[in-house]
Design a protein around this motif. Structure first.
Motif, PDB file in Angstrom:
ATOM      1  N   MET A 450      43.439  41.859  38.028  1.00 17.07           N
ATOM      2  CA  MET A 450      44.413  42.661  38.621  1.00 17.07           C
ATOM      3  C   MET A 450      43.867  44.171  38.933  1.00 17.07           C
ATOM      4  O   MET A 450      44.680  45.172  39.693  1.00 17.07           O
ATOM      5  CB  MET A 450      46.076  43.212  37.200  1.00 17.07           C
ATOM      6  N   ALA A 451      43.097  44.332  38.352  1.00 12.43           N
ATOM      7  CA  ALA A 451      42.597  45.728  38.175  1.00 12.43           C
ATOM      8  C   ALA A 451      42.010  45.979  39.653  1.00 12.43           C
ATOM      9  O   ALA A 451      41.224  46.418  40.173  1.00 12.43           O
ATOM     10  CB  ALA A 451      41.451  46.005  36.986  1.00 12.43           C
ATOM     11  N   GLU A 452      40.602  44.220  39.922  1.00 12.34           N
ATOM     12  CA  GLU A 452      40.268  43.823  40.917  1.00 12.34           C
ATOM     13  C   GLU A 452      41.504  44.347  42.450  1.00 12.34           C
ATOM     14  O   GLU A 452      40.844  44.930  43.527  1.00 12.34           O
ATOM     15  CB  GLU A 452      39.696  43.108  41.293  1.00 12.34           C
ATOM     16  N   LEU A 453      41.921  43.444  42.326  1.00 14.23           N
ATOM     17  CA  LEU A 453      44.004  43.705  43.368  1.00 14.23           C
ATOM     18  C   LEU A 453      43.847  45.808  43.154  1.00 14.23           C
ATOM     19  O   LEU A 453      44.822  45.936  44.529  1.00 14.23           O
ATOM     20  CB  LEU A 453      44.583  43.194  43.112  1.00 14.23           C
ATOM     21  N   GLU A 454      43.692  46.065  42.286  1.00 17.16           N
ATOM     22  CA  GLU A 454      44.907  47.499  41.970  1.00 17.16           C
ATOM     23  C   GLU A 454      43.841  48.103  43.061  1.00 17.16           C
ATOM     24  O   GLU A 454      43.952  49.514  43.549  1.00 17.16           O
ATOM     25  CB  GLU A 454      44.861  48.179  41.128  1.00 17.16           C
ATOM     26  N   ARG A 455      42.638  48.171  43.991  1.00 16.07           N
ATOM     27  CA  ARG A 455      41.068  48.640  44.808  1.00 16.07           C
ATOM     28  C   ARG A 455      42.303  48.806  45.334  1.00 16.07           C
ATOM     29  O   ARG A 455      41.257  50.235  45.889  1.00 16.07           O
ATOM     30  CB  ARG A 455      39.905  47.837  44.164  1.00 16.07           C
ATOM     31  N   GLY A 456      43.264  47.997  46.083  1.00 16.71           N
ATOM     32  CA  GLY A 456      43.579  48.575  47.021  1.00 16.71           C
ATOM     33  C   GLY A 456      45.090  49.516  47.697  1.00 16.71           C
ATOM     34  O   GLY A 456      44.910  49.612  48.506  1.00 16.71           O
ATOM     35  N   LYS A 457      45.461  49.129  46.144  1.00 10.27           N
ATOM     36  CA  LYS A 457      46.695  50.443  46.187  1.00 10.27           C
ATOM     37  C   LYS A 457      46.369  51.841  47.374  1.00 10.27           C
ATOM     38  O   LYS A 457      44.980  52.492  46.761  1.00 10.27           O
ATOM     39  CB  LYS A 457      47.290  51.132  44.404  1.00 10.27           C
ATOM     40  N   GLY A 458      47.705  52.165  47.191  1.00  8.84           N
ATOM     41  CA  GLY A 458      47.722  53.853  47.608  1.00  8.84           C
ATOM     42  C   GLY A 458      47.219  53.761  49.262  1.00  8.84           C
ATOM     43  O   GLY A 458      46.951  55.043  49.809  1.00  8.84           O
ATOM     44  N   HIS A 459      47.083  52.935  50.300  1.00 11.08           N
ATOM     45  CA  HIS A 459      46.117  53.098  51.427  1.00 11.08           C
ATOM     46  C   HIS A 459      47.573  52.868  52.877  1.00 11.08           C
ATOM     47  O   HIS A 459      48.029  52.594  53.497  1.00 11.08           O
ATOM     48  CB  HIS A 459      44.874  52.372  51.541  1.00 11.08           C
ATOM     49  N   PHE A 460      48.179  51.468  52.013  1.00  9.48           N
ATOM     50  CA  PHE A 460      49.297  50.608  52.477  1.00  9.48           C
ATOM     51  C   PHE A 460      50.141  50.301  52.329  1.00  9.48           C
ATOM     52  O   PHE A 460      50.336  49.824  50.890  1.00  9.48           O
ATOM     53  CB  PHE A 460      48.998  50.105  53.293  1.00  9.48           C
ATOM     54  N   VAL A 461      51.778  50.817  52.616  1.00 13.23           N
ATOM     55  CA  VAL A 461      52.941  50.835  51.937  1.00 13.23           C
ATOM     56  C   VAL A 461      52.619  49.658  51.553  1.00 13.23           C
ATOM     57  O   VAL A 461      53.351  48.850  50.563  1.00 13.23           O
ATOM     58  CB  VAL A 461      54.054  50.944  52.782  1.00 13.23           C
ATOM     59  N   LEU A 462      52.943  48.648  52.427  1.00 11.50           N
ATOM     60  CA  LEU A 462      52.732  46.560  52.313  1.00 11.50           C
ATOM     61  C   LEU A 462      52.246  46.545  51.314  1.00 11.50           C
ATOM     62  O   LEU A 462      52.714  45.392  50.729  1.00 11.50           O
ATOM     63  CB  LEU A 462      52.751  47.037  53.758  1.00 11.50           C
ATOM     64  N   PHE A 463      50.887  46.555  51.310  1.00  9.69           N
ATOM     65  CA  PHE A 463      50.377  46.294  50.656  1.00  9.69           C
ATOM     66  C   PHE A 463      50.377  46.772  49.092  1.00  9.69           C
ATOM     67  O   PHE A 463      50.659  45.499  48.370  1.00  9.69           O
ATOM     68  CB  PHE A 463      48.578  47.178  50.102  1.00  9.69           C
ATOM     69  N   ASP A 464      50.888  48.007  49.426  1.00 11.19           N
ATOM     70  CA  ASP A 464      51.781  48.201  47.126  1.00 11.19           C
ATOM     71  C   ASP A 464      52.830  47.703  47.209  1.00 11.19           C
ATOM     72  O   ASP A 464      52.836  46.801  46.181  1.00 11.19           O
ATOM     73  CB  ASP A 464      51.984  49.805  47.162  1.00 11.19           C
ATOM     74  N   LYS A 465      53.604  47.387  48.278  1.00 11.11           N
ATOM     75  CA  LYS A 465      54.888  46.725  47.815  1.00 11.11           C
ATOM     76  C   LYS A 465      54.799  45.386  47.581  1.00 11.11           C
ATOM     77  O   LYS A 465      55.029  44.748  46.965  1.00 11.11           O
ATOM     78  CB  LYS A 465      55.326  46.556  49.016  1.00 11.11           C
ATOM     79  N   LYS A 466      53.538  44.664  48.151  1.00 13.42           N
ATOM     80  CA  LYS A 466      53.331  42.768  48.151  1.00 13.42           C
ATOM     81  C   LYS A 466      52.730  42.811  46.687  1.00 13.42           C
ATOM     82  O   LYS A 466      52.921  41.809  45.864  1.00 13.42           O
ATOM     83  CB  LYS A 466      52.189  42.880  49.360  1.00 13.42           C
ATOM     84  N   LEU A 467      52.025  43.807  45.992  1.00 14.43           N
ATOM     85  CA  LEU A 467      51.571  43.592  45.237  1.00 14.43           C
ATOM     86  C   LEU A 467      52.760  43.957  44.045  1.00 14.43           C
ATOM     87  O   LEU A 467      51.990  42.803  42.356  1.00 14.43           O
ATOM     88  CB  LEU A 467      50.166  45.208  44.129  1.00 14.43           C
ATOM     89  N   ALA A 468      52.926  44.142  43.771  1.00 13.79           N
ATOM     90  CA  ALA A 468      54.055  44.745  42.600  1.00 13.79           C
ATOM     91  C   ALA A 468      55.368  43.766  43.194  1.00 13.79           C
ATOM     92  O   ALA A 468      55.594  42.544  41.381  1.00 13.79           O
ATOM     93  CB  ALA A 468      55.261  45.889  43.037  1.00 13.79           C
ATOM     94  N   GLN A 469      55.670  42.953  44.364  1.00 17.70           N
ATOM     95  CA  GLN A 469      56.424  41.456  44.444  1.00 17.70           C
ATOM     96  C   GLN A 469      55.417  40.053  43.027  1.00 17.70           C
ATOM     97  O   GLN A 469      55.807  39.390  42.842  1.00 17.70           O
ATOM     98  CB  GLN A 469      56.037  41.268  45.709  1.00 17.70           C
ATOM     99  N   MET A 470      54.346  40.113  43.833  1.00 22.53           N
ATOM    100  CA  MET A 470      53.520  39.421  43.036  1.00 22.53           C
ATOM    101  C   MET A 470      53.166  39.766  41.293  1.00 22.53           C
ATOM    102  O   MET A 470      53.553  38.415  40.736  1.00 22.53           O
ATOM    103  CB  MET A 470      51.825  39.391  43.738  1.00 22.53           C
ATOM    104  N   LYS A 471      52.870  40.410  40.584  1.00 19.02           N
ATOM    105  CA  LYS A 471      52.703  40.671  39.944  1.00 19.02           C
ATOM    106  C   LYS A 471      54.868  40.597  38.972  1.00 19.02           C
ATOM    107  O   LYS A 471      54.910  40.380  37.910  1.00 19.02           O
ATOM    108  CB  LYS A 471      53.058  42.279  39.684  1.00 19.02           C
ATOM    109  N   THR A 472      55.436  40.946  39.938  1.00 20.70           N
ATOM    110  CA  THR A 472      57.012  40.421  39.119  1.00 20.70           C
ATOM    111  C   THR A 472      56.871  38.489  39.212  1.00 20.70           C
ATOM    112  O   THR A 472      57.662  37.707  38.094  1.00 20.70           O
ATOM    113  CB  THR A 472      57.507  41.024  40.048  1.00 20.70           C
TER     114      THR A 472
END
Length: 546
Positions: A450-472
């Motif tokens: 998860m920390a590896e994936l979260e390296r991509g947060k904060g740059h694209f709204v679409l990425f952040d949304k997809k990451l949250a959906q995957m965790k759910t």
């Protein structure tokens, strides 16, 4: 006789070039992950790949291995004979360190540089990459048994190739194969029925005799094989040589060579052990724990190999369409073709990025976090990249057209080759189950992923949304196994995106996020959104032939 027509509007072949220096994307990721010090070595390696070894690859796939069970006087020899081109490919790779570099030069970036050599070798011939990979990957498994390692590792790590059928102790350098699966079990190796009986004392480093069969033994000309067999305390791992120490033939009999759809230059076989001798590696009953150290690296090489197939396919398509005119313009400038080519290039770079991210992790595997990432992310990459390569190589072949479907063009070979890495070393479902097993038993490994994936947060709204959906989605444990492929795909795409965002070029990352994370409902290549700079992506991937 009159000439019926002139040959024109036909592209030149992508040959007689430096395969490393021509590849801007490969150079980028090698340098990004600490392999710049290997530039001179890789340039030399790439020169030979792009010149005489390209032809050697065609010859090795045209003149296929032949099995010779007996010599002309009736002696059992179990020999597999290859065209000289195959031996040329093997010798070049081994002398340059394809199998040994990270072990003989244990410095930062060594796995990255060696990964680039494996990547480039695939451009000449994927089939011969099989024994090279197994030889490279055997080191950790054999190292668990120090007395056996002391005898064998110097020859495994030697920069000498000897393809003759003679005892290992008469050679300067040897290659190592693997034989795990049996007819009744396949991936379920615990169902194996091959029996190992001690010759004298029991335990690690001691000699056993094996009786049984193996449904798949690739590269049967190797000098020894890592084999799973049932001992008194359960499934155990053995190193089984082709020749006994007294110089007699070890009764490991090849039954036949497999007639495969692809991977033609590599001989795959069925074998039987009729009292074949082998040394136990590690503890009795701990065979899977021992051999999995080899399997982890061969799976990583499946990632590399499929990434290389896609890279070569994209380059061949871009090169071909860059020299062929249709409707008054070069084909690669036509908007629809440009979209397809950019999509192929984008997919290939994303695969290359996470493959070399794992190489970087291997270079830093002394840290707990990188070691945990290797355990989880290799399964993800093996699953996703190897599956994507099949459709990808077909699409590149279609870009080239009818000539791409004939065997004189390399794309036909790439397409035949593509399914191999997805099936071998654990099929897609096995990779999914392995990831679930790691995540269930090692919560710390899940946190690292998860920390590896979260390296991509904060740059694209679409990425952040997809990451949250995957965790759910992962939180619903009731359907975790049933939905494992869905989860695997989501994680793979997010990992590729995160790697491109943090370590890649911004315009590539932006294009990938828009193309792969948006819920647009398109799965075919050539469906990039109109605001992606397709021309820039294609320009980046066009081979820089000097």
């Amino acid at each position: 006789m009159q000439q019926t027509h002139d040959v024109f509007n036909q592209p030149s072949a992508l040959e007689n070039y430096n395969a490393y220096l021509a590849d801007e994307v490969l150079q980028y990721w090698v340098n990004r992950y600490g392999g710049k010090w290997g530039e001179q070595k890789l340039s030399s390696f790439g020169h030979h790949i792009g010149h005489e070894l390209l032809q050697a690859g065609f010859d090795a796939n045209k003149y296929l291995p032949e099995f010779q069970p007996h010599d002309r006087f009736g002696h059992r020899i179990d020999d597999v004979r290859y065209h000289p081109a195959y031996h040329h490919l093997m010798e070049h790779a081994i002398t340059q360190g394809h199998c040994s570099l990270p072990w003989t030069t244990p410095k930062s970036g060594a796995h990255v540089v060696r990964g680039a050599m494996a990547f480039l070798h695939t451009h000449a011939d994927p089939g011969s990459g099989c024994p090279l990979t197994m030889t490279f990957a055997s080191i950790p498994a054999i190292s668990v048994q120090p007395d056996i390692a002391e005898e064998w590792l110097p020859k495994i790590l030697s920069p000498h190739y000897d393809g003759t059928n003679k005892p290992w102790f008469k050679k300067q350098g040897v290659t190592i194969g693997m034989a795990m699966t049996e007819k009744q079990g396949g991936s379920d190796v615990r169902a194996n029925t091959t029996i190992a009986t001690p010759v004298g004392e029991t335990g690690g480093g001691k000699l056993y005799t094996l009786v049984g069969h193996k449904w798949f033994c690739s590269a049967p000309m190797c000098d020894a094989f890592l084999v799973l067999a049932q001992a008194a305390s359960g499934l155990s791992c053995f190193l089984v040589p082709r020749w006994r120490e007294d110089g007699s033939k070890n009764p490991m009999h090849i039954q036949r060579l497999k007639n495969k759809a692809g991977n033609l230059s590599n001989a795959s076989s069925e074998i039987e052990f009729l009292g074949a001798q082998g040394w136990m590696l590690g503890e009795e009953g701990r065979g899977i724990a021992t051999i999995i150290q080899m399997v982890a690296l061969t799976r990583y090489d499946c990632m590399l190999g499929s990434s290389a197939l896609m890279a070569q396919a994209a380059k061949e398509a871009i090169w071909h369409t860059g020299e062929r005119k249709v409707f008054g313009k070069f084909l690669h400038e036509q908007p629809l073709m440009l979209n397809v080519l950019a999509d192929l290039a984008l997919e290939a770079e994303a695969a290359t990025a996470i493959s070399f991210r794992i190489a970087h992790a291997l270079d830093n595997s002394a840290t707990a976090a990188e070691q945990a990432l290797i355990r989880s992310a290799t399964a993800i990459g093996k699953y996703w990249i190897c599956k994507r390569a099949i459709q990808h190589t077909y699409e590149a072949m279609e870009c080239i057209g009818g000539v791409g479907f004939v065997n004189e063009n390399v794309t036909a070979r790439l397409y035949r080759e593509a399914p191999v890495n997805a099936i071998w070393e654990g099929s897609g479902n096995v990779q999914c189950l392995d990831l679930l097993r790691v995540l269930n038993r090692e919560p710390d490994a899940f946190s690292v992923l998860m920390a590896e994936l979260e390296r991509g947060k904060g740059h694209f709204v679409l990425f952040d949304k997809k990451l949250a959906q995957m965790k759910t989605a992962l939180a619903d444990t009731t359907t975790l196994e049933m939905q494992a492929r869905c989860h695997m795909e989501s994680i793979a795409l997010l990992w590729q995106a995160a790697t491109l965002i943090r370590d890649g070029e911004h315009f590539i990352a932006e294009a990938f996020v828009k193309a792969r994370l948006a819920e647009r409902g398109f799965h075919q290549y050539g469906t990039l959104p109109p605001d992606v700079d397709a021309a820039a992506i294609v320009k980046r991937y066009m081979p820089k032939v000097r």
